[in-house]
Design a protein around this motif. Structure first.
Motif, mmCIF file in Angstrom:
data_model
loop_
_atom_site.group_PDB
_atom_site.id
_atom_site.type_symbol
_atom_site.label_atom_id
_atom_site.label_comp_id
_atom_site.label_asym_id
_atom_site.label_seq_id
_atom_site.Cartn_x
_atom_site.Cartn_y
_atom_site.Cartn_z
ATOM 1 N N VAL A 108 0.845 -1.187 0.000
ATOM 2 C CA VAL A 108 0.000 0.000 0.000
ATOM 3 C C VAL A 108 0.883 1.240 0.000
ATOM 4 O O VAL A 108 1.966 1.253 0.580
ATOM 5 N N ASP A 109 0.424 2.271 -0.681
ATOM 6 C CA ASP A 109 1.137 3.544 -0.692
ATOM 7 C C ASP A 109 0.124 4.667 -0.861
ATOM 8 O O ASP A 109 -1.065 4.431 -1.029
ATOM 9 N N GLY A 110 0.617 5.890 -0.791
ATOM 10 C CA GLY A 110 -0.243 7.051 -0.982
ATOM 11 C C GLY A 110 -1.275 7.209 0.119
ATOM 12 O O GLY A 110 -0.983 7.041 1.303
ATOM 13 N N GLN A 111 -2.500 7.517 -0.284
ATOM 14 C CA GLN A 111 -3.569 7.785 0.665
ATOM 15 C C GLN A 111 -3.912 6.557 1.510
ATOM 16 O O GLN A 111 -4.223 6.679 2.691
ATOM 17 N N ASP A 112 -3.838 5.383 0.913
ATOM 18 C CA ASP A 112 -4.133 4.165 1.665
ATOM 19 C C ASP A 112 -3.105 3.948 2.779
ATOM 20 O O ASP A 112 -3.453 3.501 3.874
ATOM 21 N N ALA A 113 -1.850 4.252 2.516
ATOM 22 C CA ALA A 113 -0.812 4.102 3.538
ATOM 23 C C ALA A 113 -0.987 5.120 4.658
ATOM 24 O O ALA A 113 -0.712 4.829 5.826
ATOM 25 N N ASN A 114 -1.477 6.305 4.319
ATOM 26 C CA ASN A 114 -1.676 7.339 5.333
ATOM 27 C C ASN A 114 -2.744 6.957 6.351
ATOM 28 O O ASN A 114 -2.780 7.509 7.444
ATOM 29 N N ARG A 115 -3.623 6.027 6.010
ATOM 30 C CA ARG A 115 -4.629 5.571 6.966
ATOM 31 C C ARG A 115 -4.000 4.820 8.133
ATOM 32 O O ARG A 115 -4.593 4.721 9.200
ATOM 33 N N PHE A 116 -2.798 4.278 7.937
ATOM 34 C CA PHE A 116 -2.115 3.534 8.992
ATOM 35 C C PHE A 116 -1.226 4.428 9.853
ATOM 36 O O PHE A 116 -0.975 4.106 11.013
ATOM 37 N N VAL A 117 -0.714 5.538 9.293
ATOM 38 C CA VAL A 117 0.228 6.394 10.015
ATOM 39 C C VAL A 117 -0.462 7.009 11.236
ATOM 40 O O VAL A 117 -1.565 7.530 11.149
ATOM 41 N N GLY A 118 0.195 6.907 12.380
ATOM 42 C CA GLY A 118 -0.341 7.435 13.624
ATOM 43 C C GLY A 118 -1.163 6.430 14.412
ATOM 44 O O GLY A 118 -1.477 6.661 15.572
ATOM 45 N N ARG A 119 -1.517 5.309 13.812
ATOM 46 C CA ARG A 119 -2.257 4.269 14.521
ATOM 47 C C ARG A 119 -1.281 3.443 15.340
ATOM 48 O O ARG A 119 -0.082 3.428 15.095
ATOM 49 N N GLU A 120 -1.810 2.716 16.322
ATOM 50 C CA GLU A 120 -0.981 1.901 17.204
ATOM 51 C C GLU A 120 -1.389 0.444 17.128
ATOM 52 O O GLU A 120 -2.461 0.111 16.597
ATOM 53 N N ILE A 121 -0.560 -0.425 17.664
ATOM 54 C CA ILE A 121 -0.887 -1.841 17.754
ATOM 55 C C ILE A 121 -2.164 -1.981 18.570
ATOM 56 O O ILE A 121 -2.299 -1.397 19.646
ATOM 57 N N GLY A 122 -3.111 -2.734 18.040
ATOM 58 C CA GLY A 122 -4.400 -2.920 18.697
ATOM 59 C C GLY A 122 -5.501 -2.062 18.114
ATOM 60 O O GLY A 122 -6.681 -2.324 18.346
ATOM 61 N N ASP A 123 -5.150 -1.020 17.349
ATOM 62 C CA ASP A 123 -6.153 -0.161 16.714
ATOM 63 C C ASP A 123 -6.761 -0.871 15.512
ATOM 64 O O ASP A 123 -6.135 -1.724 14.900
ATOM 65 N N GLU A 124 -7.979 -0.455 15.160
ATOM 66 C CA GLU A 124 -8.644 -1.011 13.982
ATOM 67 C C GLU A 124 -8.624 -0.005 12.846
ATOM 68 O O GLU A 124 -8.735 1.199 13.069
ATOM 69 N N VAL A 125 -8.457 -0.516 11.628
ATOM 70 C CA VAL A 125 -8.392 0.289 10.405
ATOM 71 C C VAL A 125 -9.395 -0.290 9.423
ATOM 72 O O VAL A 125 -9.614 -1.504 9.385
ATOM 73 N N ALA A 126 -9.991 0.575 8.614
ATOM 74 C CA ALA A 126 -10.923 0.102 7.590
ATOM 75 C C ALA A 126 -10.189 -0.769 6.584
ATOM 76 O O ALA A 126 -9.084 -0.442 6.141
ATOM 77 N N GLY A 127 -10.775 -1.880 6.217
ATOM 78 C CA GLY A 127 -10.161 -2.811 5.288
ATOM 79 C C GLY A 127 -10.048 -2.284 3.876
ATOM 80 O O GLY A 127 -9.309 -2.826 3.058
ATOM 81 N N SER A 128 -10.760 -1.200 3.562
ATOM 82 C CA SER A 128 -10.692 -0.628 2.218
ATOM 83 C C SER A 128 -9.299 -0.109 1.891
ATOM 84 O O SER A 128 -8.964 0.080 0.723
ATOM 85 N N ALA A 129 -8.457 0.095 2.902
ATOM 86 C CA ALA A 129 -7.077 0.541 2.675
ATOM 87 C C ALA A 129 -6.263 -0.513 1.932
ATOM 88 O O ALA A 129 -5.292 -0.185 1.252
ATOM 89 N N VAL A 130 -6.656 -1.784 2.038
ATOM 90 C CA VAL A 130 -5.934 -2.866 1.368
ATOM 91 C C VAL A 130 -6.799 -3.577 0.336
ATOM 92 O O VAL A 130 -6.417 -4.620 -0.186
ATOM 93 N N GLY A 131 -7.974 -3.029 0.058
ATOM 94 C CA GLY A 131 -8.852 -3.626 -0.952
ATOM 95 C C GLY A 131 -9.922 -4.537 -0.398
ATOM 96 O O GLY A 131 -10.556 -5.284 -1.139
ATOM 97 N N LEU A 132 -10.136 -4.502 0.897
ATOM 98 C CA LEU A 132 -11.165 -5.331 1.527
ATOM 99 C C LEU A 132 -12.309 -4.431 2.005
ATOM 100 O O LEU A 132 -12.435 -4.133 3.200
ATOM 101 N N ASP A 133 -13.133 -3.986 1.065
ATOM 102 C CA ASP A 133 -14.250 -3.107 1.407
ATOM 103 C C ASP A 133 -15.235 -3.841 2.303
ATOM 104 O O ASP A 133 -15.598 -4.983 2.057
ATOM 105 N N GLY A 134 -15.659 -3.171 3.382
ATOM 106 C CA GLY A 134 -16.606 -3.753 4.313
ATOM 107 C C GLY A 134 -15.949 -4.540 5.432
ATOM 108 O O GLY A 134 -16.622 -4.985 6.348
ATOM 109 N N TYR A 135 -14.645 -4.727 5.369
ATOM 110 C CA TYR A 135 -13.914 -5.457 6.399
ATOM 111 C C TYR A 135 -13.258 -4.467 7.364
ATOM 112 O O TYR A 135 -13.083 -3.293 7.049
ATOM 113 N N SER A 136 -12.884 -4.958 8.520
ATOM 114 C CA SER A 136 -12.153 -4.173 9.498
ATOM 115 C C SER A 136 -10.899 -4.954 9.881
ATOM 116 O O SER A 136 -10.958 -6.161 10.122
#
Length: 129
Positions: A21-49
């Motif tokens: 992942v790069d660009g805007q999708d990668a920015n969804r992970f920056v600043g998050r910590e271990i244990g946090d949840e991220v939307a799966g759409s960042a990696v192509g899994l729409d509707g997943y967490s």
């Protein structure tokens, strides 16, 4: 600009998929910590967490959940992530990275926390491999 390799573990099938992942999708992970949840759409899994479970930086040092922040820290370990003792009571000072995702992180480990609709392998384009 951050770019990561996200290793997504599917607990239902036991498979792990690596997605760059790069660009805007990668920015969804920056600043998050271990244990946090991220939307799966960042990696192509729409509707997943996805739940962040760990990772490593550009030099291969692991992210450790009990170290705050994104910086390197030299900690005395008696086991766990980053150090496996060879005998009872052995401890060692090891350099690890904190639990926060930053630009220095290269790989992020994540597990599917909430499933959406559709097969994971099909959504990631890995069904035929």
């Amino acid at each position: 600009m951050a770019d990561f390799t996200v290793a997504v573990a599917d607990p239902d099938s036991g498979e792990t998929y690596q997605i760059d992942v790069d660009g805007q999708d990668a920015n969804r992970f920056v600043g998050r910590e271990i244990g946090d949840e991220v939307a799966g759409s960042a990696v192509g899994l729409d509707g997943y967490s996805l739940e962040i479970t760990g990772g490593s930086d550009t030099a291969g040092r692991p992210l450790r959940g009990d170290v705050r922040g994104p910086n390197l820290k030299s900690v005395l370990l008696k086991g766990g992530v980053g150090y496996e003792p060879s005998r009872d009571g052995e401890r060692k000072r090891v350099t690890v990275r904190g639990r926060e995702i930053s630009d220095e992180v290269r790989q992020i480990n994540a597990a599917i926390a909430e499933a959406g609709s559709g097969d994971v392998a099909e959504l990631l384009g890995k069904a035929d491999e």
